[in-house]
Design a protein around this motif. Structure first.
Motif, PDB file in Angstrom:
ATOM      1  N   UNK A 198       0.773  -1.393  -0.290  1.00 18.94           N
ATOM      2  CA  UNK A 198       0.171   0.052  -0.431  1.00 18.94           C
ATOM      3  C   UNK A 198       0.868   1.153   0.426  1.00 18.94           C
ATOM      4  N   UNK A 199       0.809   2.374  -0.957  1.00 14.85           N
ATOM      5  CA  UNK A 199       0.761   3.398  -0.519  1.00 14.85           C
ATOM      6  C   UNK A 199      -0.042   4.580   0.257  1.00 14.85           C
ATOM      7  N   UNK A 200       0.461   5.384   1.156  1.00 15.04           N
ATOM      8  CA  UNK A 200       0.294   6.408   1.944  1.00 15.04           C
ATOM      9  C   UNK A 200       0.573   7.499   1.601  1.00 15.04           C
ATOM     10  N   UNK A 201      -0.656   8.838   1.804  1.00 15.33           N
ATOM     11  CA  UNK A 201      -0.321   9.814   1.140  1.00 15.33           C
ATOM     12  C   UNK A 201      -1.281  10.672   2.521  1.00 15.33           C
ATOM     13  N   UNK A 202       0.056  11.622   2.417  1.00 12.68           N
ATOM     14  CA  UNK A 202      -0.860  13.144   4.408  1.00 12.68           C
ATOM     15  C   UNK A 202      -1.364  14.274   3.206  1.00 12.68           C
ATOM     16  N   UNK A 203      -2.804  15.058   3.840  1.00 11.67           N
ATOM     17  CA  UNK A 203      -3.170  16.017   2.771  1.00 11.67           C
ATOM     18  C   UNK A 203      -1.485  17.693   3.234  1.00 11.67           C
ATOM     19  N   UNK A 204      -1.529  17.799   2.676  1.00 14.64           N
ATOM     20  CA  UNK A 204      -0.576  19.099   3.785  1.00 14.64           C
ATOM     21  C   UNK A 204      -0.486  20.346   2.893  1.00 14.64           C
ATOM     22  N   UNK A 205      -0.945  21.210   2.780  1.00 13.44           N
ATOM     23  CA  UNK A 205      -1.515  22.455   1.808  1.00 13.44           C
ATOM     24  C   UNK A 205      -2.140  22.414   1.126  1.00 13.44           C
ATOM     25  N   UNK A 206      -3.529  21.199   0.948  1.00 13.38           N
ATOM     26  CA  UNK A 206      -4.369  20.730   0.129  1.00 13.38           C
ATOM     27  C   UNK A 206      -3.702  20.316  -0.919  1.00 13.38           C
ATOM     28  N   UNK A 207      -2.658  19.094  -0.624  1.00 12.40           N
ATOM     29  CA  UNK A 207      -1.984  19.031  -1.931  1.00 12.40           C
ATOM     30  C   UNK A 207      -1.332  16.837  -1.135  1.00 12.40           C
ATOM     31  N   UNK A 208      -1.759  15.943  -1.571  1.00 16.19           N
ATOM     32  CA  UNK A 208      -1.088  15.094  -0.930  1.00 16.19           C
ATOM     33  C   UNK A 208       0.359  14.154  -1.499  1.00 16.19           C
ATOM     34  N   UNK A 209       1.017  13.881   0.053  1.00 15.45           N
ATOM     35  CA  UNK A 209       2.398  13.535  -0.249  1.00 15.45           C
ATOM     36  C   UNK A 209       2.718  11.970   0.166  1.00 15.45           C
ATOM     37  N   UNK A 210       3.017  11.636  -0.527  1.00 18.95           N
ATOM     38  CA  UNK A 210       2.877   9.995  -0.933  1.00 18.95           C
ATOM     39  C   UNK A 210       3.924   9.217  -0.484  1.00 18.95           C
ATOM     40  N   UNK A 211       4.261   8.666   0.595  1.00 18.72           N
ATOM     41  CA  UNK A 211       5.020   7.472   1.045  1.00 18.72           C
ATOM     42  C   UNK A 211       4.962   5.983   1.674  1.00 18.72           C
TER      43      UNK A 211
END
Length: 418
Positions: free
Chosen positions: A15-28
């Motif tokens: 699985x990929x994880x995504x965190x929303x920062x300032x309205x944009x997704x960042x993936x890890x």
């Protein structure tokens, strides 16, 4: 609860994880072995003494899952220490439909970890939520999945290294749009509201209003013209003028019979709210079928609005993050009556805002969002343009109401042979 939840999803490391920062997704993502990658941005920016956690809601019952996720944020904000910061988060398997899990990424800057971990441990034991904690060792971050009975320091589950991940080809929210944010069949929408009967009494009153069964109908004897567009583009004025000019019946979607319970469903999670509006289209379709046997029918909003607002809300980020033109998310439901013509009214944003201020009427939350968020407005308009099925024509609504009518009438008469 966590062990049972994990059994419902594909292998964790895929699985990929995504965190929303300032309205944009960042993936890890996570990996058993570290290959020297730099820590993902969301971890690099954390304060040295911050404690990081993720919470992902996972249940075999999608109605329960949606309801719990909708309520979880309020619970966390109410019970966590004020030094905690929440960001929207998701987990998904790239290109695998319905693999998206939603939740929150938590940064805890409070002096003691005890209140936060006590709450998270209670959630992981009783509720359909997966809790992970993150630990920095030298310059490397690891993820630990709580088992529910574990404390964050036990080693009964394998730890993984946290590493950056490239953005997927498609925005992760698009994986769960079909029959969650936008409904493409009567049965799928009906099933959601039917499961809500024990928690939302109004759901049963909606089901009682539905036609006995929904199926693709043959075209009515007379043409059906739908007028679409953002709020304050002049739909009501135009539809009433067309009714008078063509001797037509005028219907609106959602239908009037749903007005008493509409505010109730606007407070529900997207899954339940979208199912409600989808079923409203089927009630309207039944009314169209009846009226269209006697006279032409003008409809103020229909499936275009339901789908465009849902898609624009579900997909965060930029216009380019929307599903591509031609995607199946823009297809017309096969069991919903298709109009003869759809007219989409467009209007300069400043003029639309001026008209709204003159009206002084109550707006839905999504309509308020249009006023303050140009990006959201662009996404709604783009989704409108990409919907396929019935023939659609865009008309500039900036001239006077009479001039707009004189643009639209010849269009209808030519395409609908009136």
């Amino acid at each position: 609860m966590a062990r049972r939840a994990v059994s419902l999803i594909p292998p964790w490391s895929s699985r990929i994880l995504s965190v929303e920062l300032d309205g944009a997704p960042f993936y890890f993502s996570t990996r058993e072995k570290h290959l020297g990658e730099e820590a993902p941005r969301v971890f690099r920016e954390a304060q040295n003494d911050a404690r990081l956690y993720s919470l992902l809601v996972c249940s075999g019952d999608k109605v329960r899952q949606a309801k719990f996720h909708w309520q979880l944020k309020d619970k966390l904000l109410r019970e966590l220490p004020p030094e905690c910061h929440l960001s929207p988060m998701s987990s998904f398997v790239p290109n695998v439909r319905d693999s998206l899990l939603k939740g929150y990424f938590l940064k805890d800057n409070s002096e003691s970890s005890s209140p936060t971990e006590r709450l998270l441990r209670d959630l992981s034991r009783r509720d359909p939520v997966l809790v992970c904690s993150y630990l920095k060792r030298e310059e490397l971050w690891t993820q630990h999945l709580w088992s529910g009975a574990d404390s964050p320091t036990t080693d009964t589950a394998q730890d993984y290294y946290v590493v950056p991940s490239e953005a997927p080809e498609c925005h992760p929210s698009t994986l769960n749009i079909i029959n969650s944010d936008v409904f493409y069949s009567f049965e799928e929408a009906y099933d959601v509201l039917n499961k809500c009967g024990d928690i939302i009494p109004e759901a049963m009153s909606v089901l009682e209003l539905l036609p006995s069964r929904a199926k693709a109908r043959s075209k009515p004897d007379f043409p059906v013209i739908v007028i679409e567009g953002l709020d304050a583009t002049g739909k009501t004025t135009l539809t009433e003028s067309l009714r008078d000019a063509l001797g037509a019946s005028l219907l609106r979607s959602p239908p009037q019979c749903l007005s008493p319970v509409r505010a109730r469903f606007d407070r529900e999670p997207p899954l339940i709210r979208r199912a409600f509006y989808a079923l409203g289209n089927y009630i309207t379709a039944e009314q169209i079928g009846q009226e269209g046997m006697k006279t032409p029918v003008i409809v103020d909003r229909f499936w275009h609005s339901t789908a465009a607002y849902a898609i624009a809300t579900a997909v965060s980020g930029q216009v380019c993050d929307l599903p591509a033109d031609g995607s199946e998310v823009y297809r017309w439901p096969s069991d919903l009556l298709q109009p003869s013509l759809v007219v989409v009214l467009t209007l300069d944003p400043e003029e639309r805002k001026r008209r709204l201020s003159n009206r002084g009427q109550g707006e839905t939350e999504e309509e308020k969002k249009l006023d303050h968020n140009q990006l959201f407005r662009l996404k709604v308009e783009t989704a409108y343009q990409r919907i396929s099925g019935p023939e659609s024509v865009t008309v500039d609504a900036s001239p006077s109401a009479d001039q707009v009518l004189q643009q639209v009438l010849p269009l209808i008469r030519a395409k609908c042979h009136l």
